[in-house]
Design a protein around this motif. Structure first.
Motif, PDB file in Angstrom:
ATOM      1  N   ASN A 135     -23.996  30.720  21.875  1.00 20.10           N
ATOM      2  CA  ASN A 135     -22.979  31.066  20.868  1.00 20.10           C
ATOM      3  C   ASN A 135     -22.031  32.141  21.383  1.00 20.10           C
ATOM      4  N   HIS A 136     -22.567  33.098  22.103  1.00 15.63           N
ATOM      5  CA  HIS A 136     -21.736  34.156  22.680  1.00 15.63           C
ATOM      6  C   HIS A 136     -20.703  33.572  23.645  1.00 15.63           C
ATOM      7  N   ASN A 137     -21.160  32.750  24.582  1.00 14.63           N
ATOM      8  CA  ASN A 137     -20.243  32.191  25.578  1.00 14.63           C
ATOM      9  C   ASN A 137     -19.286  31.181  24.957  1.00 14.63           C
ATOM     10  N   LEU A 138     -19.738  30.496  23.910  1.00  6.29           N
ATOM     11  CA  LEU A 138     -18.840  29.616  23.158  1.00  6.29           C
ATOM     12  C   LEU A 138     -17.711  30.438  22.543  1.00  6.29           C
ATOM     13  N   GLY A 139     -18.055  31.588  21.984  1.00  7.91           N
ATOM     14  CA  GLY A 139     -17.032  32.455  21.404  1.00  7.91           C
ATOM     15  C   GLY A 139     -16.002  32.880  22.437  1.00  7.91           C
ATOM     16  N   LEU A 140     -16.447  33.278  23.637  1.00  4.39           N
ATOM     17  CA  LEU A 140     -15.517  33.689  24.686  1.00  4.39           C
ATOM     18  C   LEU A 140     -14.612  32.541  25.105  1.00  4.39           C
ATOM     19  N   ALA A 141     -15.184  31.345  25.225  1.00  2.00           N
ATOM     20  CA  ALA A 141     -14.387  30.186  25.644  1.00  2.00           C
ATOM     21  C   ALA A 141     -13.370  29.805  24.567  1.00  2.00           C
ATOM     22  N   LEU A 142     -13.762  29.889  23.302  1.00  2.00           N
ATOM     23  CA  LEU A 142     -12.824  29.585  22.221  1.00  2.00           C
ATOM     24  C   LEU A 142     -11.656  30.564  22.226  1.00  2.00           C
ATOM     25  N   ILE A 143     -11.942  31.844  22.428  1.00  2.00           N
ATOM     26  CA  ILE A 143     -10.873  32.840  22.495  1.00  2.00           C
ATOM     27  C   ILE A 143      -9.942  32.535  23.664  1.00  2.00           C
ATOM     28  N   ALA A 144     -10.520  32.152  24.799  1.00  4.94           N
ATOM     29  CA  ALA A 144      -9.711  31.865  25.987  1.00  4.94           C
ATOM     30  C   ALA A 144      -8.784  30.673  25.783  1.00  4.94           C
ATOM     31  N   THR A 145      -9.153  29.752  24.898  1.00  2.00           N
ATOM     32  CA  THR A 145      -8.305  28.579  24.658  1.00  2.00           C
ATOM     33  C   THR A 145      -7.407  28.752  23.436  1.00  2.00           C
ATOM     34  N   GLY A 146      -7.388  29.953  22.868  1.00  8.43           N
ATOM     35  CA  GLY A 146      -6.469  30.218  21.774  1.00  8.43           C
ATOM     36  C   GLY A 146      -7.066  30.133  20.386  1.00  8.43           C
ATOM     37  N   SER A 147      -8.315  29.729  20.262  1.00  8.61           N
ATOM     38  CA  SER A 147      -8.972  29.656  18.949  1.00  8.61           C
ATOM     39  C   SER A 147      -9.631  31.008  18.668  1.00  8.61           C
ATOM     40  N   VAL A 148      -8.788  32.014  18.441  1.00  5.61           N
ATOM     41  CA  VAL A 148      -9.280  33.392  18.398  1.00  5.61           C
ATOM     42  C   VAL A 148     -10.184  33.669  17.198  1.00  5.61           C
ATOM     43  N   PRO A 149      -9.771  33.374  15.945  1.00  3.78           N
ATOM     44  CA  PRO A 149     -10.674  33.691  14.822  1.00  3.78           C
ATOM     45  C   PRO A 149     -12.021  32.976  14.928  1.00  3.78           C
ATOM     46  N   ALA A 150     -11.998  31.692  15.331  1.00  2.41           N
ATOM     47  CA  ALA A 150     -13.259  30.958  15.470  1.00  2.41           C
ATOM     48  C   ALA A 150     -14.116  31.555  16.575  1.00  2.41           C
ATOM     49  N   GLY A 151     -13.471  31.970  17.664  1.00  2.15           N
ATOM     50  CA  GLY A 151     -14.213  32.564  18.766  1.00  2.15           C
ATOM     51  C   GLY A 151     -14.850  33.890  18.382  1.00  2.15           C
ATOM     52  N   ILE A 152     -14.104  34.737  17.681  1.00  3.39           N
ATOM     53  CA  ILE A 152     -14.655  36.029  17.261  1.00  3.39           C
ATOM     54  C   ILE A 152     -15.792  35.818  16.265  1.00  3.39           C
ATOM     55  N   ALA A 153     -15.667  34.813  15.399  1.00  3.35           N
ATOM     56  CA  ALA A 153     -16.740  34.519  14.445  1.00  3.35           C
ATOM     57  C   ALA A 153     -18.019  34.131  15.186  1.00  3.35           C
ATOM     58  N   LYS A 154     -17.889  33.358  16.274  1.00  9.05           N
ATOM     59  CA  LYS A 154     -19.059  32.980  17.067  1.00  9.05           C
ATOM     60  C   LYS A 154     -19.672  34.199  17.759  1.00  9.05           C
ATOM     61  N   LEU A 155     -18.825  35.096  18.263  1.00  8.88           N
ATOM     62  CA  LEU A 155     -19.344  36.317  18.875  1.00  8.88           C
ATOM     63  C   LEU A 155     -20.108  37.148  17.848  1.00  8.88           C
ATOM     64  N   ALA A 156     -19.580  37.213  16.631  1.00  8.04           N
ATOM     65  CA  ALA A 156     -20.267  37.961  15.570  1.00  8.04           C
ATOM     66  C   ALA A 156     -21.601  37.313  15.231  1.00  8.04           C
ATOM     67  N   GLU A 157     -21.628  35.980  15.191  1.00  4.84           N
ATOM     68  CA  GLU A 157     -22.886  35.273  14.932  1.00  4.84           C
ATOM     69  C   GLU A 157     -23.917  35.584  16.008  1.00  4.84           C
ATOM     70  N   ALA A 158     -23.476  35.588  17.274  1.00  2.00           N
ATOM     71  CA  ALA A 158     -24.394  35.887  18.375  1.00  2.00           C
ATOM     72  C   ALA A 158     -24.880  37.332  18.297  1.00  2.00           C
ATOM     73  N   ALA A 159     -23.971  38.260  17.982  1.00  2.00           N
ATOM     74  CA  ALA A 159     -24.345  39.674  17.929  1.00  2.00           C
ATOM     75  C   ALA A 159     -25.377  39.931  16.831  1.00  2.00           C
ATOM     76  N   ARG A 160     -25.151  39.359  15.665  1.00  2.00           N
ATOM     77  CA  ARG A 160     -26.071  39.595  14.543  1.00  2.00           C
ATOM     78  C   ARG A 160     -27.444  38.982  14.792  1.00  2.00           C
ATOM     79  N   ALA A 161     -27.485  37.930  15.610  1.00  2.00           N
ATOM     80  CA  ALA A 161     -28.761  37.260  15.871  1.00  2.00           C
ATOM     81  C   ALA A 161     -29.526  37.888  17.033  1.00  2.00           C
ATOM     82  N   SER A 162     -28.907  38.847  17.730  1.00  2.00           N
ATOM     83  CA  SER A 162     -29.516  39.411  18.934  1.00  2.00           C
ATOM     84  C   SER A 162     -30.112  40.783  18.663  1.00  2.00           C
TER      85      SER A 162
END
Length: 604
Positions: A135-162
Motif C-alpha cells: 500500500n505504501h509503494n502503491l501510494g508513491l506510484a499513484l502520486i508519481a503518475t498524478g493521482s495525488v489525493p488517492a496516493g496520499i490516502a494510500k500512504l495514510a492507510e499504510a502508515a496507520r496499519a504499521s
C-alpha cells in the motif's frame, strides 16, 4: 577457498564454476550454495542465482524456498541497478505471491514504468490484505503518475496499519509537497506523536489546516504545532504575540506551556509589548542556571577533541559566530530506515552506471561542517554499515550534535573540531563526503573543496550545497539593509532587526526575508542575514570547479518538484538532467529555482 579468492578479485564466472563443482560433490554445504548464488549473480546469471539461493533456503528449512529465492535475488538485482533482470526473475515465478508482486512493482518503478508498478502493487495488496509495504509503494506510484489525493490516502492507510515509523515519514513528505487532502487532518496529529519524523516538515500544512477555522487556538492541532515545530509565518507571529498578551489576563495553562515551548524554539525572538515587564516562561529563558540540555551541551563542547585547525582569519570569524549561535537551532530530521548506499543513490538518480561504493564492509562518511548535527544524524541512520566522522569549527555546535546523537542512541558517529582547510593531514579516505552550506563560508571555497576532494575514496561520491547568486536577491538586499542601519548581532539587536524587516512595505526588495524559515529564530536570522562571510555561485563557476577537480556531475537533489519539471519541459529527451549548461538556461528562466541552495551530487 579458491572460489572466495576469485570472487574477491572480481572473477565471478571462475568462482561460479568452482563452486558448482563443490556443491556437486557436497550438496549439503549451505555456505557453498550461498556463495554460488552470489557468484552467479555477479556473473550475470540471474536464473542460476535463483536456483542456488533456493537450495540455500530449502536446506535451512525455509518454506516456499523457490519463491523467496526469486524475491531475494530480484531485490539484490534491483539494488545493483539491474531492474530489467529483476523483472525477468519475478516473471519466471509461476504464482501470484504477494512478495513477488511487490518486488515486481518495485522493479517496474526503478525503470520508470509507474503504471505497470501500480498494477503489481494493487495485486500484491489484494493477495495479502493489510500489506503495508504494498500500500505504501502503491501510494508513491499513484502520486508519481498524478493521482495525488488517492496516493496520499494510500500512504495514510499504510502508515496507520504499521507499527514502524518509515510510512509516516513518506506521508509527512507527501503532505509537505502536496498538501493534506480532505479527511486526512487526523493523520497530521498522529504524525506529530511519532519519534523519528521531522515534525518541522508538517509546519506549513498544519498552519493551513488551522487557518480554515475561526478560533485558531481552539483547533486540536494548535498546541501540537507549537510544541513540535517552529512556526514560520509573519501573520502567525502577529497572532501569537497577541495571544501572549491575552493569556496574561485570561490564563490557560495548556496554552501557556505550548507558547513557552514555541518561544524557546525561537530564542524569544518575538517583539516585547511597549513598556511591559516581561515575566514568565513565554518571555524569557530559564533561570540563571540555564536550560539543562544547554548546560550538557556546554560540558560536551569543552571536552570535544580537536582534529585539525588553522589560523585562517575567515575561519576564526565564522567559528566565533557559531560559538555564539550554534546553527541550526533545531536538528529536526527524519530517521529513515538504513539502506545500502547504491540503493539510496539510485533512487535519486536511476541513470547512474558504473561501480558504486557501499557494498560490503564499512561505508565511511565525512560530514565536513556538521553544525548542530542534522546531516550527521541523517547519514548515521540512512546508510547501511555507515561509519560517520563529523567535524565543525564550532565546539558549541558540536556539543549539541553530540548530545542529540546520544539521545538517538547512535554509536556509529564520532565528532571532532576541525577546519576543512586543515583536513589534508587526515589519512583516512571516505566513500561519501558531505558538506552542505559550508564551503561558501570559506575565504576560498575552491581551496576547501580541493582538500575534501583529496579525502575521497576511489569511486566515491560528494554531496554539496552552495548558495546561488540568482537565488538570493532578497538576502542580498537584507544584508545591505542591516549594514546601512547598523543592527548589532546581540539578541536585542537581532530582535530589533526582525521588527524592522516586519515593518518594511511588501514591495521592498528585502521584505521577502520574512518568509524564510530562518527568519523565525535569532540563530537562523543571524546565519541568513548577518553572516560574517558568504560567497555565491553561478552555474558556470560550479561547472568550472567541478571539472577542475576531476569530478563528474551526477545531478541536483531538489526539495521541490518544480525545477525538474521546468528542465523536462525544455529538454524532454534528457532524462538524466545532468547538463549544467542546460540548467543555466532553466535558472535564467526561473531565478528562484535554487532559492535554497544548489544541492547536488558529484562523483570521483
Amino acid at each position: 577457498n579458491r572460489a572466495r579468492a576469485w570472487l574477491g578479485a572480481g572473477r565471478a564466472a571462475d568462482a561460479a564454476k568452482a563452486l558448482a563443482a563443490v556443491v556437486k560433490a557436497h550438496p549439503d554445504r549451505v555456505e557453498a550454495w550461498r556463495l554460488l548464488a552470489e557468484a552467479r549473480l555477479e556473473s550475470n546469471d540471474a536464473r542460476g542465482a535463483v536456483k542456488a539461493q533456493s537450495e540455500v533456503l530449502s536446506r535451512t528449512g525455509t518454506k516456499r524456498a523457490a519463491v523467496l529465492a526469486a524475491v531475494q535475488i530480484g531485490g539484490w538485482l534491483r539494488e545493483r541497478g539491474r531492474a530489467t533482470e529483476a523483472i525477468e526473475v519475478y516473471a519466471a515465478v509461476k504464482e501470484t505471491d504477494a512478495d513477488v508482486l511487490l518486488g515486481l512493482g518495485n522493479a517496474k518503478r526503478a525503470i520508470g514504468d509507474d503504471r505497470s508498478a501500480i498494477d503489481a502493487f494493487r495485486k500484491a495488496a489484494s493477495a495479502r490484505p493489510g500489506f503495508v509495504e504494498a500500500n505504501h509503494n502503491l501510494g508513491l506510484a499513484l502520486i508519481a503518475t498524478g493521482s495525488v489525493p488517492a496516493g496520499i490516502a494510500k500512504l495514510a492507510e499504510a502508515a496507520r496499519a504499521s507499527t514502524e515509523t518509515w510510512p509516516w515519514i513518506s506521508l509527512t513528505d507527501a503532505f509537505a509537497a502536496h498538501g493534506v487532502p480532505e479527511g486526512l487532518e487526523g493523520s497530521i496529529a498522529e504524525a506529530f506523536t511519532k519519534d523519528g519524523v521531522d515534525h518541522q516538515a508538517l509546519e506549513r500544512v498544519t498552519r493551513e489546516a488551522i487557518e480554515r477555522t475561526a478560533a485558531w487556538e481552539r483547533h486540536p492541532l494548535f498546541v501540537p504545532l507549537l510544541e513540535h515545530a517552529i512556526v514560520q509565518d509573519p501573520r502567525w507571529e502577529a497572532f501569537l504575540v497577541d495571544l501572549r498578551r491575552r493569556l496574561a489576563s485570561e490564563p490557560d495553562e495548556r496554552l501557556i506551556l505550548a507558547m513557552a515551548r514555541q518561544a524557546w524554539y525561537t530564542e524569544y525572538a518575538w517583539p516585547l509589548p511597549p513598556g511591559a515587564e516581561p515575566i514568565g516562561p513565554m518571555y524569557g529563558p530559564p533561570g540563571p542556571d540555564g536550560d539543562a540540555a544547554e548546560l550538557e551541551e556546554i560540558r560536551r563542547a569543552e571536552a570535544m577533541p580537536v582534529l585539525a585547525m588553522t589560523t585562517d582569519s575567515t575561519s576564526a570569524a565564522v567559528r566565533a559566530m557559531y560559538e555564539e549561535n550554534p546553527y541550526p537551532r533545531l536538528a529536526s530530521q527524519h530517521r529513515k530506515p538504513a539502506e545500502p548506499f547504491p540503493q539510496v543513490i539510485r533512487s535519486l538518480f536511476p541513470h547512474l552506471t558504473g561501480p558504486l561504493p557501499g557494498g560490503d564492509g564499512p561505508f565511511r562518511v565525512l560530514i565536513a561542517g556538521c553544525g548542530t548535527g542534522q546531516q550527521a544524524l541523517a547519514a548515521a541512520t540512512r546508510y547501511s554499515r555507515a561509519e560517520v566522522t563529523a567535524i565543525d569549527l564550532s565546539r558549541r555546535s558540536l556539543g549539541r550534535a553530540s548530545r542529540t546523537a546520544d539521545a538517538w542512541g547512535l554509536t556509529n558517529v564520532k565528532f571532532a573540531q576541525a577546519d576543512i582547510l586543515a583536513l589534508g593531514c587526515v589519512s583516512e579516505r571516505f566513500e561519501l563526503v558531505e558538506s552542505g552550506g559550508v564551503l561558501h563560508h570559506l575565504a576560498d571555497p575552491y581551496a576547501g573543496w580541493k582538500v575534501l576532494r583529496g579525502l575521497l575514496a576511489p569511486c566515491g561520491f560528494m554531496k554539496l550545497a552552495l548558495y546561488s547568486e540568482r537565488g538570493r536577491p532578497a538576502v542580498i538586499a537584507a544584508r545591505a539593509f542591516v549594514e546601512a542601519t547598523g543592527f548589532s548581532t546581540t539578541p536585542d539587536g537581532l530582535r530589533a532587526a526582525r521588527a524592522a524587516f516586519l515593518a518594511l512595505p511588501e514591495d521592498h526588495p528585502a521584505r521577502p526575508i520574512v518568509y524564510s524559515p530562518d527568519f523565525y529564530s535569532l540563530t537562523g536570522l543571524r546565519d541568513l542575514v548577518f553572516h560574517v562571510h558568504e560567497i555565491r555561485y553561478t552555474m558556470p563557476r560550479l561547472a568550472s570547479e567541478i571539472a577542475s577537480l576531476g569530478l563528474a556531475f551526477v545531478g541536483f537533489q531538489h526539495a521541490r518538484p518544480e525545477p525538474r519539471a521546468w528542465y523536462r519541459e525544455r529538454f524532454p529527451d534528457d532524462v538524466a538532467q545532468a547538463d549544467l549548461a542546460r540548467w543555466e538556461q532553466v535558472e535564467d528562466a526561473h531565478p528562484h529555482a535554487f532559492a535554497g541552495m544548489y544541492q547536488f551530487w558529484v562523483r570521483g
